[in-house]
Design a protein around this motif. Structure first.
Motif, PDB file in Angstrom:
ATOM      1  N   PHE A 442      19.133 -19.415  10.207  1.00 50.32           N
ATOM      2  CA  PHE A 442      19.298 -20.025  11.646  1.00 50.32           C
ATOM      3  C   PHE A 442      18.271 -19.375  12.659  1.00 50.32           C
ATOM      4  O   PHE A 442      17.850 -20.225  13.568  1.00 50.32           O
ATOM      5  N   PHE A 443      17.894 -18.332  12.375  1.00 48.21           N
ATOM      6  CA  PHE A 443      17.275 -17.520  13.526  1.00 48.21           C
ATOM      7  C   PHE A 443      15.528 -17.710  13.092  1.00 48.21           C
ATOM      8  O   PHE A 443      14.637 -16.993  13.709  1.00 48.21           O
ATOM      9  N   GLY A 444      15.327 -18.153  11.814  1.00 52.61           N
ATOM     10  CA  GLY A 444      13.851 -18.407  11.418  1.00 52.61           C
ATOM     11  C   GLY A 444      13.533 -16.960  10.983  1.00 52.61           C
ATOM     12  O   GLY A 444      12.345 -16.683  11.132  1.00 52.61           O
ATOM     13  N   ALA A 445      14.331 -16.158  10.567  1.00 54.95           N
ATOM     14  CA  ALA A 445      14.145 -14.755  10.061  1.00 54.95           C
ATOM     15  C   ALA A 445      14.026 -14.626   8.327  1.00 54.95           C
ATOM     16  O   ALA A 445      14.660 -15.471   7.735  1.00 54.95           O
ATOM     17  N   ALA A 446      13.326 -13.963   7.956  1.00 50.98           N
ATOM     18  CA  ALA A 446      13.181 -13.552   6.640  1.00 50.98           C
ATOM     19  C   ALA A 446      14.175 -12.020   6.445  1.00 50.98           C
ATOM     20  O   ALA A 446      13.572 -11.087   6.611  1.00 50.98           O
ATOM     21  N   GLY A 447      15.179 -12.228   5.960  1.00 54.32           N
ATOM     22  CA  GLY A 447      15.999 -11.054   5.851  1.00 54.32           C
ATOM     23  C   GLY A 447      15.943 -10.765   4.414  1.00 54.32           C
ATOM     24  O   GLY A 447      15.899 -11.512   3.221  1.00 54.32           O
ATOM     25  N   ALA A 448      16.145  -9.309   4.204  1.00 55.60           N
ATOM     26  CA  ALA A 448      16.294  -8.755   2.657  1.00 55.60           C
ATOM     27  C   ALA A 448      17.283  -7.627   2.604  1.00 55.60           C
ATOM     28  O   ALA A 448      17.499  -7.044   3.558  1.00 55.60           O
ATOM     29  N   LEU A 449      18.038  -7.839   1.573  1.00 55.30           N
ATOM     30  CA  LEU A 449      19.311  -6.745   1.307  1.00 55.30           C
ATOM     31  C   LEU A 449      18.593  -5.879   0.040  1.00 55.30           C
ATOM     32  O   LEU A 449      18.887  -6.256  -0.948  1.00 55.30           O
ATOM     33  N   ASP A 450      18.343  -4.836   0.398  1.00 53.26           N
ATOM     34  CA  ASP A 450      17.856  -3.719  -0.430  1.00 53.26           C
ATOM     35  C   ASP A 450      18.614  -2.369  -0.318  1.00 53.26           C
ATOM     36  O   ASP A 450      19.567  -2.380  -0.620  1.00 53.26           O
ATOM     37  N   THR A 451      18.062  -1.512   0.702  1.00 59.89           N
ATOM     38  CA  THR A 451      18.710  -0.396   0.808  1.00 59.89           C
ATOM     39  C   THR A 451      19.671  -0.540   2.201  1.00 59.89           C
ATOM     40  O   THR A 451      19.337  -1.101   2.846  1.00 59.89           O
ATOM     41  N   ALA A 452      20.908   0.013   2.044  1.00 54.58           N
ATOM     42  CA  ALA A 452      21.951  -0.289   2.800  1.00 54.58           C
ATOM     43  C   ALA A 452      21.986   0.783   3.926  1.00 54.58           C
ATOM     44  O   ALA A 452      22.145   2.012   3.733  1.00 54.58           O
ATOM     45  N   GLU A 453      20.929   0.553   5.233  1.00 50.99           N
ATOM     46  CA  GLU A 453      20.952   1.438   6.155  1.00 50.99           C
ATOM     47  C   GLU A 453      22.305   1.588   7.052  1.00 50.99           C
ATOM     48  O   GLU A 453      23.017   0.823   7.142  1.00 50.99           O
ATOM     49  N   ASN A 454      22.177   2.855   7.889  1.00 52.31           N
ATOM     50  CA  ASN A 454      23.186   3.100   8.632  1.00 52.31           C
ATOM     51  C   ASN A 454      22.396   3.664   9.991  1.00 52.31           C
ATOM     52  O   ASN A 454      21.524   4.640   9.952  1.00 52.31           O
ATOM     53  N   VAL A 455      22.872   3.064  11.117  1.00 58.79           N
ATOM     54  CA  VAL A 455      22.416   3.531  12.234  1.00 58.79           C
ATOM     55  C   VAL A 455      23.204   4.200  13.431  1.00 58.79           C
ATOM     56  O   VAL A 455      22.729   4.603  14.434  1.00 58.79           O
TER      57      VAL A 455
END
Length: 953
Positions: A442-455
């Motif tokens: 929807f946002f025209g973004a290319a997302g990937a689910l590889d490493t689960a990050e924590n911020v």
């Protein structure tokens, strides 16, 4: 040939007949004969004063069969769109494990139980609530937690009031973090006005600059940002302010606890722990606090004590804080908690355990982090660097935001319009990898689910949670199923026997009424969903309002109050707003008869009103001379009369019209407490006799089950002059309310998902069926009163010697004669398989009995036989057959372990202890603990889960 009609064969009244607990015409004739009548109408004429009678039929359709009613409701549900919600704002899609849904939420052994005032037959529920408290204690880090409040917004308002009670600051100003959810601020503003508090809203970091008695901070803000509150909390506390932190329960699985940041109170909703959004409720709020403030906290607390044999036993602790005891001096008017929902949330934590919760919370957070990274890569600005589940995206311009929002909506995803140019996306437990990909698209973004990050950085939680064995013992379905069953078996609910509590109306909660609450359309809609997606919901609510108008005679209905106590508050709020609109802000005196419902004085006090008590006469009616005197004395400042009708003494006031006229003559308004509407429906209308506003306990008269102490709904009916002053809602508005009227509950329509229960009940009963129910309720009550009158004095009756829908039997003469108390009788009834009636309310030393219309004559006769046999047991003590300190009554209840113990030093047999009447043998319910020691529990207050060894001992 035997002839009949198709009307008979199709039998549209089939549900009515099942609801009424009929035992055939012979049964009704027996009931009538006992009270001295040949027909039902003549009986009703003798019981209900002619001056109040409604001499016309209710403007409601005829009765409908169960399958037809469900089909009608299905057409409304089909007009609800259940999109994938990424709105957030304090509500999130959640998954209730099926084993909990089927065996708790859909199980009458859990949802038909009463508030656990009789602890010996409520140990299962109490353990489940203790689990809930332990979850809240662990996640917040606080010393103690209550057994739930109504919702997050009202919990925030309660925290504000508590802060004023315990803070050493002399300020009258309360600070609210501007990051707070708007619905919470809405309710805080309502409550603050009549406490005469000033509310200052600002940047959380500026809270140190003012003089405040309390400061309220949102841990995960409405934009999704997470901030470390440690420093600011230290600074406001140094200036005498009380620090309150509202925290997302799921975020606390990963985040540093409120206590570690220095909070005095932590609160929030537990909806994310498996509870459906339900268009706003019901959801259990958690409320956790320091040990030193336990006597100032609102709501109920479950504590650990011991029974007569020294075994661990649970109970409701510190009950002396409750409204019916302290009246206007009570901590709050919250008397309905959300027990069923708290049990569901607690069991969600039990089933998943610490590791399961961490997996869910970590997944939610990691999805949000991955999404933020993707949209940044697509050129968007993510407003906050630190967040838990919600990503606030600046889109650059309104057209871009509109396009993304509408594209997502057309694809079945609802985002939150954070501003004209910004959208926020709140990830949740139900988000799948495919959902993540669509959201990025929807946002025209290319997302990937590889490493689960924590911020979360320094705000990551480092201490252990849910370490008690309960949270690591039931992770397979077999283990969980058996645990839930073991708890259910410790509780006496309506699936076992009648619960005859006066003023609580524990009637049938029919299965067909309950079925729709778990339909996807009613269960899984966000309360802030777009209006075009909830047309069917609004249609159902509007239809229920129409039904309630026809029943009560009022011009408008507000569906927002989510408990009876909340309805009381909303009713007085409308009255106060009305007086203010006339420039009569001085009208703050509230007259309350001694016969009124116990929460009324606490509610009036919370509305900033001065409570003036009106005497009652020897027959339990309002003392008209005293009322006239008080009206004259306070005429210039009279705001309202709060009156329960029929009275809590169980009688119809003959002079109710004159009472209402007198109040109006002196410029006041009449608030009628609808706790006893079970005696009114179809025979009279509150609006017709002079009431200006009335709250309706849908969880009593209109069949929403008590759930062990909640949920409830308390909508109010209002005459036209008060209608403009019903609560609206700052986020969504209310379709029949004026803008600008602040809210009383978190959601626009309160606990909307349980409203189908009452809609189904009224629809299936029809106008004539509702009238029949009221008549039968009156008949059953008088049958019990007459049947017991030779053994127990009936304290109050109406002019013709009859009671309304409940009767009060006086135990004081028996106590004086034999030494046996109402408590002894209540505990002994457990051995007979019954829950005690309402004990020592509204008159100390009495039992208030309400059989409702739903009990058969066979069940009534068993209950009567039990009380008659108990009377004989008391007389046996007087006669010396049993010692005063060693008899079946003072030793009650008798557990299986006591009856089967090696030693038996009692002057009656084991068999008689357990099976005092023949019918008990076939339907034996064994209390799981002996008589609970309340004094020990309060002196040794423990409100967290005891070790497993305690139960084994």
């Amino acid at each position: 040939m035997v002839m009949t009609t198709f009307n008979t064969l199709f039998n549209q009244n089939a549900f009515v007949e099942r609801h009424l607990g009929k035992s055939g015409q012979d049964g009704q004739d027996k009931l009538l004969a006992k009270v001295g009548f040949n027909d039902l109408d003549s009986f009703v004429d003798a019981v209900v004063p002619k001056a109040v009678r409604l001499n016309k039929a209710l403007d409601l359709p005829n009765a409908t069969t169960e399958h037809e009613a469900l089909a009608k409701l299905r057409t409304m549900a089909d007009n609800i769109t259940v999109s994938k919600s990424y709105i957030g704002q304090g509500y999130a899609p959640a998954r209730l494990p099926a084993v909990i849904q089927r065996n708790v939420l859909e199980n009458p052994g859990w949802y038909t139980a009463y508030t656990p005032y009789q602890a010996e037959i409520a140990q299962g529920r109490l353990e489940a609530l203790l689990n809930f408290q332990q979850v809240c204690i662990d996640l917040t880090g606080m010393d103690l937690a209550g057994a739930s409040l109504l919702d997050e917004a009202t919990a925030a308002a309660e925290a504000m009031a508590m802060a004023k009670r315990v803070s050493k600051s002399k300020s009258n100003v309360f600070f609210v973090d501007e990051r707070t959810y708007p619905q919470t601020l809405d309710v805080i503003r309502t409550r603050a006005k009549y406490f005469e508090f000033d509310v200052v809203v600002g940047d959380f970091a500026t809270a140190e600059s003012g003089e405040y008695f309390g400061a309220y901070f949102q841990y995960v803000g409405k934009e999704g940002d997470v901030v470390d509150l440690t420093d600011i909390i230290a600074k406001v506390k140094a200036k005498g302010a009380y620090a309150i932190v509202a925290a997302d329960i799921m975020s606390l699985v990963l985040l540093k606890s409120p206590r570690e940041m220095g909070a005095d109170i932590a609160l929030g909703s537990t909806q994310r722990f498996g509870i459906p959004m339900g268009f706003g409720g019901p959801h259990a709020a958690y409320f956790a606090f320091a040990d030193k403030d336990k006597r100032s906290a609102p709501g109920r607390i479950i504590g650990v004590s011991k029974d007569a044999q020294g075994n661990t036993a649970l109970r409701m602790a510190l009950q002396t804080r409750e409204q019916h005891i302290r009246r206007e001096k009570a901590n709050s008017n919250i008397c309905t908690s959300q027990v069923l929902l708290a049990n569901l949330a607690g069991m969600y934590a039990v089933y998943h355990g610490a590791e399961g919760l961490k997996r869910i919370a970590t997944r939610i957070h990691a999805l949000a982090v991955a999404f933020a990274k993707a949209v940044k890569g697509a050129g968007f600005t993510v407003k906050h660097d630190l967040f838990f589940d919600t990503v606030y995206v600046e889109c650059g311009d309104k057209a871009k935001a509109d396009s993304i929002y509408n594209t997502a909506k057309d694809s079945g995803y609802t985002l939150w319009r954070a501003s004209e140019t910004a959208l926020s996306v709140a990830f949740n437990e139900l988000t799948e990898q495919a959902d993540f990909a669509k959201l990025c698209e929807f946002f025209g973004a290319a997302g990937a689910l590889d490493t689960a990050e924590n911020v979360l950085g320094d705000l990551n939680r480092t201490d252990a949670i849910l370490t008690h064995p309960t949270f690591s013992s039931y992770h397979t379905e077999h283990q969980m199923l058996r645990y839930l069953k073991s708890l259910e078996d410790k509780d006496l609910a309506m699936n076992r026997s009648m619960i005859s509590l006066g003023s609580c109306t524990m009637k049938l909660n029919a299965t067909s009424e309950m079925l729709p609450i778990t339909w996807n359309e009613f269960a899984n809609v966000h309360p802030f969903a777009p209006s075009d997606e909830v047309k069917g919901y609004i249609e159902m609510i509007d239809s229920l309002q129409t039904q309630l108008k026809a029943i009560t005679g009022f011009d408008e209905i507000s569906m927002q109050p989510n408990s009876g106590a909340s309805g009381e508050y909303a009713g007085l709020l409308a009255i106060r707003r009305y007086h203010e609109s006339l420039g009569q802000t001085n009208r703050n005196v509230c007259l309350i008869p001694r016969s009124a419902h116990g929460t009324n004085p606490a509610t009036a006090q919370m509305m900033g009103m001065k409570v003036v008590v009106v005497a009652t006469d020897d027959n339990g009616n309002v003392d008209l001379d005293d009322l006239a005197k008080k009206c004259e004395e306070h005429s210039a400042n009279l705001g309202a009369l709060m009156i329960t009708y029929p009275s809590t003494h169980g009688v119809f006031e003959e002079g109710i019209r004159d009472i209402c006229d007198l109040i109006h003559k002196h410029g006041g308004q009449v608030y009628m407490d609808g706790a006893n509407m079970n005696a009114q429906v179809g025979l009279m209308q509150p609006a017709d006799v002079g009431a200006d506003v009335l709250h309706m306990n849908l969880h009593k008269t209109f069949c929403i089950p008590h759930g062990g102490g909640g949920p409830g709904m308390g909508p109010i009916g209002l005459k036209s002059h008060l209608a403009p002053f019903i609560a609206s809602h700052s986020v969504t508005g209310v379709f029949n309310a004026k803008d600008g009227q602040t809210a009383v509950s978190a959601a626009a329509y309160g606990s909307a998902s349980i409203l189908p229960i009452s809609w189904m009940y009224i629809t299936m009963m029809g106008g004539d069926g509702l009238v029949s129910a009221t008549k039968r309720a009156l008949l059953n009550a008088n049958y019990i009163a007459k049947s017991l009158s030779d053994d127990y004095p009936v304290l109050y009756t109406g002019k013709n010697g009859y009671v309304a829908h409940e009767c009060i039997i006086d135990i004081r003469p028996l106590k004086e004669e034999t030494g046996i108390t109402e408590t002894d009788i209540a505990k002994r009834l457990m051995d007979y398989g019954f829950h005690a009636p309402t004990m020592s309310f509204p008159v100390a030393g009495t039992l208030m009995i309400e059989p409702t219309e739903s009990e058969s004559i066979d069940e009534l006769d068993r209950f009567i036989a039990a009380l008659k046999q108990i009377k004989q047991e008391a007389l046996d003590v007087k006669a010396g057959k049993y010692p005063s300190d060693n008899n079946p009554l003072v030793n009650a209840p008798h557990t299986a372990s006591v009856v089967t113990a090696d030693e038996w030093a009692r002057p009656y047999s084991r068999d008689y202890a357990a099976f005092p009447l023949d019918y008990v043998r076939a339907h034996k319910f064994w209390p799981s603990v002996g008589r609970v020691d309340d004094v020990y529990g309060d002196k040794n207050l423990i409100c967290s889960c005891p070790s497993i060894e305690n139960y084994e001992e």
